[in-house]
Design a protein around this motif. Structure first.
Motif, PDB file in Angstrom:
ATOM      1  N   GLU A 269     -29.334 -29.549  25.316  1.00 48.71           N
ATOM      2  CA  GLU A 269     -29.511 -28.305  26.057  1.00 48.71           C
ATOM      3  C   GLU A 269     -28.373 -27.310  25.857  1.00 48.71           C
ATOM      4  O   GLU A 269     -28.536 -26.135  26.106  1.00 48.71           O
ATOM      5  N   VAL A 270     -27.229 -27.801  25.443  1.00 46.57           N
ATOM      6  CA  VAL A 270     -26.077 -26.912  25.339  1.00 46.57           C
ATOM      7  C   VAL A 270     -26.217 -26.016  24.105  1.00 46.57           C
ATOM      8  O   VAL A 270     -26.512 -26.493  23.007  1.00 46.57           O
ATOM      9  N   GLN A 271     -26.002 -24.700  24.298  1.00 46.47           N
ATOM     10  CA  GLN A 271     -26.096 -23.756  23.186  1.00 46.47           C
ATOM     11  C   GLN A 271     -25.133 -22.608  23.425  1.00 46.47           C
ATOM     12  O   GLN A 271     -25.022 -22.096  24.548  1.00 46.47           O
ATOM     13  N   ASP A 272     -24.425 -22.215  22.408  1.00 42.35           N
ATOM     14  CA  ASP A 272     -23.493 -21.091  22.490  1.00 42.35           C
ATOM     15  C   ASP A 272     -24.182 -19.823  22.002  1.00 42.35           C
ATOM     16  O   ASP A 272     -24.789 -19.804  20.931  1.00 42.35           O
ATOM     17  N   ARG A 273     -24.109 -18.782  22.820  1.00 37.58           N
ATOM     18  CA  ARG A 273     -24.711 -17.492  22.464  1.00 37.58           C
ATOM     19  C   ARG A 273     -23.619 -16.439  22.424  1.00 37.58           C
ATOM     20  O   ARG A 273     -22.596 -16.561  23.101  1.00 37.58           O
ATOM     21  N   VAL A 274     -23.846 -15.376  21.653  1.00 34.55           N
ATOM     22  CA  VAL A 274     -22.795 -14.391  21.371  1.00 34.55           C
ATOM     23  C   VAL A 274     -23.284 -12.991  21.711  1.00 34.55           C
ATOM     24  O   VAL A 274     -24.400 -12.607  21.355  1.00 34.55           O
ATOM     25  N   ILE A 275     -22.443 -12.238  22.435  1.00 30.96           N
ATOM     26  CA  ILE A 275     -22.634 -10.800  22.650  1.00 30.96           C
ATOM     27  C   ILE A 275     -21.603 -10.077  21.799  1.00 30.96           C
ATOM     28  O   ILE A 275     -20.413 -10.410  21.839  1.00 30.96           O
ATOM     29  N   LEU A 301     -17.085 -18.744  27.108  1.00 30.43           N
ATOM     30  CA  LEU A 301     -16.326 -19.741  26.360  1.00 30.43           C
ATOM     31  C   LEU A 301     -15.116 -19.145  25.655  1.00 30.43           C
ATOM     32  O   LEU A 301     -14.030 -19.711  25.672  1.00 30.43           O
ATOM     33  N   ASP A 302     -15.308 -17.946  25.056  1.00 31.91           N
ATOM     34  CA  ASP A 302     -14.226 -17.388  24.236  1.00 31.91           C
ATOM     35  C   ASP A 302     -14.491 -15.913  24.005  1.00 31.91           C
ATOM     36  O   ASP A 302     -15.628 -15.443  24.150  1.00 31.91           O
ATOM     37  N   VAL A 303     -13.455 -15.181  23.638  1.00 35.70           N
ATOM     38  CA  VAL A 303     -13.582 -13.793  23.215  1.00 35.70           C
ATOM     39  C   VAL A 303     -12.671 -13.583  22.023  1.00 35.70           C
ATOM     40  O   VAL A 303     -11.550 -14.083  21.982  1.00 35.70           O
ATOM     41  N   LYS A 304     -13.187 -12.887  21.014  1.00 36.43           N
ATOM     42  CA  LYS A 304     -12.422 -12.609  19.805  1.00 36.43           C
ATOM     43  C   LYS A 304     -12.558 -11.126  19.468  1.00 36.43           C
ATOM     44  O   LYS A 304     -13.609 -10.531  19.689  1.00 36.43           O
ATOM     45  N   GLY A 305     -11.514 -10.547  18.911  1.00 38.81           N
ATOM     46  CA  GLY A 305     -11.522  -9.147  18.531  1.00 38.81           C
ATOM     47  C   GLY A 305     -11.100  -8.957  17.087  1.00 38.81           C
ATOM     48  O   GLY A 305     -10.206  -9.658  16.591  1.00 38.81           O
ATOM     49  N   PHE A 306     -11.750  -8.008  16.400  1.00 41.80           N
ATOM     50  CA  PHE A 306     -11.429  -7.691  15.012  1.00 41.80           C
ATOM     51  C   PHE A 306     -11.453  -6.172  14.853  1.00 41.80           C
ATOM     52  O   PHE A 306     -12.179  -5.465  15.565  1.00 41.80           O
ATOM     53  N   CYS A 307     -10.683  -5.631  13.910  1.00 42.80           N
ATOM     54  CA  CYS A 307     -10.753  -4.207  13.587  1.00 42.80           C
ATOM     55  C   CYS A 307     -10.622  -4.039  12.075  1.00 42.80           C
ATOM     56  O   CYS A 307      -9.817  -4.721  11.438  1.00 42.80           O
ATOM     57  N   GLY A 308     -11.456  -3.138  11.507  1.00 44.89           N
ATOM     58  CA  GLY A 308     -11.422  -2.911  10.075  1.00 44.89           C
ATOM     59  C   GLY A 308     -10.164  -2.208   9.629  1.00 44.89           C
ATOM     60  O   GLY A 308      -9.608  -2.497   8.577  1.00 44.89           O
ATOM     61  N   VAL A 309      -9.680  -1.259  10.451  1.00 43.04           N
ATOM     62  CA  VAL A 309      -8.431  -0.529  10.168  1.00 43.04           C
ATOM     63  C   VAL A 309      -7.508  -0.749  11.362  1.00 43.04           C
ATOM     64  O   VAL A 309      -7.863  -0.423  12.494  1.00 43.04           O
ATOM     65  N   TYR A 310      -6.334  -1.366  11.143  1.00 46.44           N
ATOM     66  CA  TYR A 310      -5.470  -1.684  12.265  1.00 46.44           C
ATOM     67  C   TYR A 310      -4.826  -0.424  12.838  1.00 46.44           C
ATOM     68  O   TYR A 310      -4.735   0.624  12.197  1.00 46.44           O
ATOM     69  N   GLY A 311      -4.369  -0.529  14.077  1.00 49.38           N
ATOM     70  CA  GLY A 311      -3.694   0.567  14.752  1.00 49.38           C
ATOM     71  C   GLY A 311      -2.198   0.531  14.510  1.00 49.38           C
ATOM     72  O   GLY A 311      -1.601  -0.533  14.344  1.00 49.38           O
ATOM     73  N   GLU A 312      -1.596   1.694  14.505  1.00 43.39           N
ATOM     74  CA  GLU A 312      -0.142   1.783  14.332  1.00 43.39           C
ATOM     75  C   GLU A 312       0.585   1.354  15.607  1.00 43.39           C
ATOM     76  O   GLU A 312       1.769   1.005  15.555  1.00 43.39           O
ATOM     77  N   THR A 381     -18.415 -15.035  23.442  1.00 39.33           N
ATOM     78  CA  THR A 381     -19.208 -16.261  23.304  1.00 39.33           C
ATOM     79  C   THR A 381     -19.473 -16.857  24.684  1.00 39.33           C
ATOM     80  O   THR A 381     -18.525 -17.070  25.456  1.00 39.33           O
ATOM     81  N   ILE A 382     -20.773 -17.122  24.992  1.00 38.46           N
ATOM     82  CA  ILE A 382     -21.185 -17.667  26.289  1.00 38.46           C
ATOM     83  C   ILE A 382     -21.939 -18.963  26.039  1.00 38.46           C
ATOM     84  O   ILE A 382     -22.886 -19.005  25.238  1.00 38.46           O
TER      85      ILE A 382
END
Length: 384
Positions: A269-275, A301-312, A381-382
């Motif tokens: 029954e356990v399943q990880d879903r992503v927003i 469960l978790d949160v992750k962040g990414f950026c294509g162009v980083y900030g100064e 991730t939920i």
């Protein structure tokens, strides 16, 4: 192509790269995202006074209006078109604004005309060109010293190599004698078996016998495997009971048919879903949301962040939850943060409330936007 103008009556001329502003050499559209420092923004090019500068949410005032009242409102700015600078109200200090304008070109100053005061008694100044020439002279001297050091090192290496070759010849005869003795010892150790008490599995084997000797042999009764320590690792040498059949729905094996059928009835029954929250192009202090409600009960469960162009500079993001799109609750104990010049978050984010109910809506609030950060993606991730 822009024209290059220099004042050649000086030895170190001021250089101006200017566009004509006609059909052949038009002014270029510019969009600069820059911070307010000391109530000023310095544009990356000289703006066209005819086309003006546009900043969302702000009003430009003329020089003669500013001279009359001698101050700016919080939503006003004054452009110095000759220098390419924009003056703001002190309340805008440190904030980043997106400036749109047509660029006329650049004014470049020679290093010989930029000076620093070294001492006041008497007044002694040095130009940037003086510092550059002095640094180059020091670099040249250092390079010569390094070349001399490298010559000495090479001589030492040559002498060391000669001594090493002489030592190698002396050791070779001794090594051959030792090798013969080792071959006899290895023949004994590779065939020696010393049986020890069995354990449940390989993990318990390593815990029970942390300092084994060559030849120790242990059986794991969970899978019937037998391991021998060869001096470096536990090596599987055979499997006790290889002829036992595995279980199937019709015949007992390593477990009974009833146990096998009961195990198959247990649901997964356990399943990880992503927003996923996405923002293309530049990121500002703003809200980014998902309109559709999340349809499951679960736990974050978790949160992750990414950026294509980083900030100064640093970026700070919080996640909010709502049931009615009116009342929003911050669920973060500590925010999601991007360090300066980083493409991913620093993994320090924590949640004060991880529970998710079916129908919850989520959005992210950009509390602090890094300078020039672009193409942002936040993955929540939920587990349901």
């Amino acid at each position: 192509m822009s024209n290059l103008h220099t004042h050649m009556q000086y030895n170190d001329p001021l250089t101006i790269i200017a566009r004509k502003g006609d059909a052949v050499d038009p002014y270029v559209d510019r969009t600069d995202s820059l911070p307010v420092i000391n109530s000023m923004i310095t544009l990356l090019e000289i703006p066209s006074s005819t086309d003006k500068v546009v900043i969302s949410g702000f009003v430009e005032i003329d020089q003669h209006v500013y001279e009359k009242k001698q101050k700016l409102a919080e939503n006003e700015f004054l452009v110095h078109y000759g220098m390419g600078t924009i003056q703001f109200h002190p309340s805008q200090e440190g904030r980043v604004h997106l400036c749109r304008y047509k660029g006329r070109g650049l004014i470049m100053y020679p290093a010989s005309r930029i000076y620093a005061m070294i001492t006041r008694n008497p007044d002694v100044i040095k130009t940037l060109q003086d510092f550059i020439e002095e640094s180059q002279r020091k670099l040249d001297e250092t390079q010569l010293a390094m070349e001399r050091v490298e010559e000495v090192i090479q001589q030492s290496i040559d002498q060391t190599g000669q001594a090493r070759r002489a030592t190698d010849h002396a050791n070779q005869a001794a090594d051959e004698a030792i090798e013969a003795a080792n071959r006899a010892k290895d023949a004994y150790q590779t065939t020696r078996l010393v049986y020890k008490s069995p354990v449940s599995d390989l993990r318990e084997l390593r815990d029970t016998y942390p300092f084994p000797e060559i030849g120790w042999t242990v059986q794991t009764y969970k899978d019937g495997k037998r391991y021998r320590y060869d001096g470096n690792n536990w090596i599987e040498i055979d499997l006790f009971g290889q002829n036992l059949q595995v279980v199937n729905p019709y015949r007992d094996g390593l477990m009974s048919v009833a146990e096998h059928l009961k195990l198959n009835e247990i649901p997964l029954e356990v399943q990880d879903r992503v927003i996923v929250f996405c923002k293309e192009s530049y990121v500002f202090q703003e809200v980014i949301g998902v309109v559709a409600p999340f349809p499951f009960h679960g736990e974050i469960l978790d949160v992750k962040g990414f950026c294509g162009v980083y900030g100064e500079t640093e970026t700070e993001i919080r996640i909010e939850k709502s049931r009615d799109l009116i009342n929003w609750v911050d669920i973060m104990e500590s925010p999601l943060e991007f360090n300066a010049l980083a493409h991913v978050d620093n993994k320090k984010a924590k949640f004060s409330n991880k529970q998710v109910s079916a129908g919850d809506l989520f959005r992210i609030q950009i509390i602090k936007a890094g300078l020039d950060i672009q193409h942002l993606t936040i993955q929540l991730t939920i587990r349901t």
